[in-house]
Design an enzyme around this catalytic site. Structure first.
Site, PDB file in Angstrom:
ATOM      1  N   TYR A  10       0.877  -1.148   0.002  1.00  0.00           N
ATOM      2  CA  TYR A  10       0.099  -0.033   0.045  1.00  0.00           C
ATOM      3  C   TYR A  10       1.000   1.351   0.193  1.00  0.00           C
ATOM      4  O   TYR A  10       1.920   1.473   0.832  1.00  0.00           O
ATOM      5  CB  TYR A  10      -0.884  -0.044   1.310  1.00  0.00           C
ATOM      6  CG  TYR A  10      -1.927   1.359   1.200  1.00  0.00           C
ATOM      7  CD1 TYR A  10      -2.918   1.271   0.432  1.00  0.00           C
ATOM      8  CD2 TYR A  10      -1.728   2.355   2.095  1.00  0.00           C
ATOM      9  CE1 TYR A  10      -3.901   2.117   0.478  1.00  0.00           C
ATOM     10  CE2 TYR A  10      -2.823   3.186   2.243  1.00  0.00           C
ATOM     11  CZ  TYR A  10      -3.562   3.325   1.541  1.00  0.00           C
ATOM     12  OH  TYR A  10      -4.665   4.365   1.399  1.00  0.00           O
ATOM     13  N   ASP A 106       9.116   2.492   0.786  1.00  0.00           N
ATOM     14  CA  ASP A 106       8.061   3.253   1.427  1.00  0.00           C
ATOM     15  C   ASP A 106       8.128   2.903   3.103  1.00  0.00           C
ATOM     16  O   ASP A 106       7.647   1.764   3.392  1.00  0.00           O
ATOM     17  CB  ASP A 106       6.533   2.663   0.550  1.00  0.00           C
ATOM     18  CG  ASP A 106       5.361   3.386   1.455  1.00  0.00           C
ATOM     19  OD1 ASP A 106       5.423   3.936   2.624  1.00  0.00           O
ATOM     20  OD2 ASP A 106       4.340   3.537   0.962  1.00  0.00           O
ATOM     21  N   LYS A 134       3.806  10.058   8.921  1.00  0.00           N
ATOM     22  CA  LYS A 134       3.200   9.456  10.353  1.00  0.00           C
ATOM     23  C   LYS A 134       4.182   9.960  11.386  1.00  0.00           C
ATOM     24  O   LYS A 134       4.129  11.163  11.768  1.00  0.00           O
ATOM     25  CB  LYS A 134       2.915   7.753  10.116  1.00  0.00           C
ATOM     26  CG  LYS A 134       2.064   7.399   9.161  1.00  0.00           C
ATOM     27  CD  LYS A 134       1.461   6.045   9.412  1.00  0.00           C
ATOM     28  CE  LYS A 134       0.743   5.576   8.088  1.00  0.00           C
ATOM     29  NZ  LYS A 134      -0.715   6.300   7.825  1.00  0.00           N
TER      30      LYS A 134
HETATM   31  C1  LIG Z   1       2.507   1.831   3.697  1.00  0.00           C
HETATM   32  C2  LIG Z   1       2.077   3.252   3.544  1.00  0.00           C
HETATM   33  N1  LIG Z   1       2.377   4.074   2.719  1.00  0.00           N
HETATM   34  C3  LIG Z   1       1.956   5.351   2.241  1.00  0.00           C
HETATM   35  C4  LIG Z   1       0.817   5.882   3.154  1.00  0.00           C
HETATM   36  C5  LIG Z   1       0.378   7.171   2.888  1.00  0.00           C
HETATM   37  O1  LIG Z   1      -0.783   7.181   2.543  1.00  0.00           O
HETATM   38  P1  LIG Z   1      -1.660   8.539   2.348  1.00  0.00           P
HETATM   39  O2  LIG Z   1      -0.740   9.857   2.499  1.00  0.00           O
HETATM   40  O3  LIG Z   1      -2.093   8.552   0.903  1.00  0.00           O
HETATM   41  O4  LIG Z   1      -2.534   8.281   3.583  1.00  0.00           O
HETATM   42  C6  LIG Z   1       0.388   4.873   4.046  1.00  0.00           C
HETATM   43  C7  LIG Z   1      -0.763   5.130   4.821  1.00  0.00           C
HETATM   44  O5  LIG Z   1      -1.238   4.546   5.474  1.00  0.00           O
HETATM   45  C8  LIG Z   1       0.705   3.666   4.156  1.00  0.00           C
HETATM   46  O6  LIG Z   1       0.193   2.754   5.101  1.00  0.00           O
END
Ligand SMILES: Cc1ncc(COP(=O)(O)O)c(C=O)c1O
Length: 310
Positions: A10, A106, A134
């Site tokens: 993700y 990521d 985060k």
């Molecule tokens: C592994 C990972 N990458 C990237 C993202 C960033 O996502 P976004 O900024 O679109 O919420 C998340 C969000 O939960 C994530 O779990």
């Protein structure tokens, strides 16, 4: 240029990041067919190269498509599985270097969480770019991309917009460099750097919770798998651990996974229905034991209510 990514990894709601990241997978496991949600242009979906993580055939696909690839992005620690594959990542690193394809890790979830240097520091394999979020905002919204000077220079402003628009990839937005997020984030990162015991505590609590949940399920004869590392948990009602997110979806009892969250709430523990579980530094042994106790009670009730009749 195309983006290569791995099925079940993700990367937020960027168009290519969303492809085959979530719930629905398509095609044979060794050659996934890109799948995405409404709202993503079908051409973007089709042109994203989706690969099976941990399989040698993924490396062959990358070699074959190398001339077309802008980057290969992955979660070096899959938050959904709470697992990594060092050997595969090592091979991926070597291949991307050989083919001059930027490798992107990521670490939005794992960064500063599984250890101060993230998963890359734990496994000693380093990407060309790292995506963070985060924890780096210390609770405020924040995101960052860090990496090799060669790549970062490609979008770092010269200070002259007329020069930038001819020679730099544009990077910026309303929230970029937000001073509140950056100040709070820097304070949290400084604290973590100066208090390595936070990580030792999180590791100890991770083991305590994994062991407690596993023993409780075993005592009641329920097939339940818990994988925990560095405060990140993957928990599923299943009869075996899964090697991929697709396998986890296929092999686990989703009705039970989702329902557990509701039973747990009745015993004072809030957990999300369908999301990776995470601990924080405030979770101490009594809190962990309360979660295990709530889990024991929930399992008993779920059994009474007719779950796990195989
Ligand atoms: C592994 C990972 N990458 C990237 C993202 C960033 O996502 P976004 O900024 O679109 O919420 C998340 C969000 O939960 C994530 O779990």
């Amino acid at each position: 240029m195309r983006v290569a990514k791995f099925e079940g990894h993700y990367h937020g709601f960027s168009d290519q990041g969303l492809v085959s990241s979530w719930f629905r997978f398509s095609g044979p496991p060794e050659a996934p067919v890109p799948y995405s949600t409404p709202g993503v242009h079908p051409r973007t979906t089709a042109e994203t190269l989706v690969l099976p993580f941990g399989r040698r055939i993924a490396l062959e696909h990358i070699r074959r498509e190398a001339a077309e690839l802008a980057c290969v992005i992955c979660e070096p620690f899959s938050a959904a599985l709470a697992a990594t594959d060092r050997e595969f990542l090592q091979e991926l690193r070597v291949l991307c270097s050989e083919l001059c394809i930027p490798l992107v890790f990521d670490e939005v979830v794992s960064g500063f969480r599984v250890g101060f240097r993230g998963m890359q520091g734990e496994i000693d394999i380093f990407p060309d770019l790292t995506v963070l979020g985060k924890i780096i905002g210390g609770g405020l919204p924040c995101g960052a991309v860090a990496g090799s000077a060669k790549l970062v220079e490609g979008c770092k402003s010269t200070g002259d917009p007329f020069v930038d628009c001819e020679s730099k990839a544009f990077l910026g937005g309303t929230m970029s460099g937000n001073s509140a997020s950056c100040t709070v984030g820097a304070a949290v990162l400084t604290y973590l750097k100066n208090h390595p015991e936070v990580y030792a505590h999180l590791d100890a609590m991770t083991i305590r919770l994994s062991d407690g949940l596993t023993s409780a399920a075993r005592a009641q004869g329920v097939g339940y798998f818990v994988r925990g590392r560095g405060s990140i948990f993957s928990m599923t009602f299943a009869h075996k651990t899964s090697a991929s997110v697709r396998e986890q979806h296929a092999a686990s009892d989703y009705k039970a996974n989702i329902s557990l969250a509701y039973y747990m709430r009745r015993h004072g523990v809030y957990m999300p229905e369908l999301h990776t579980m995470l601990l924080n530094a405030a979770h101490d042994p009594p809190a962990i034991d309360a979660v295990v106790r709530a889990f024991e009670l929930s399992l008993k009730e779920m059994k009474q209510d007719g779950f796990f009749v195989y």
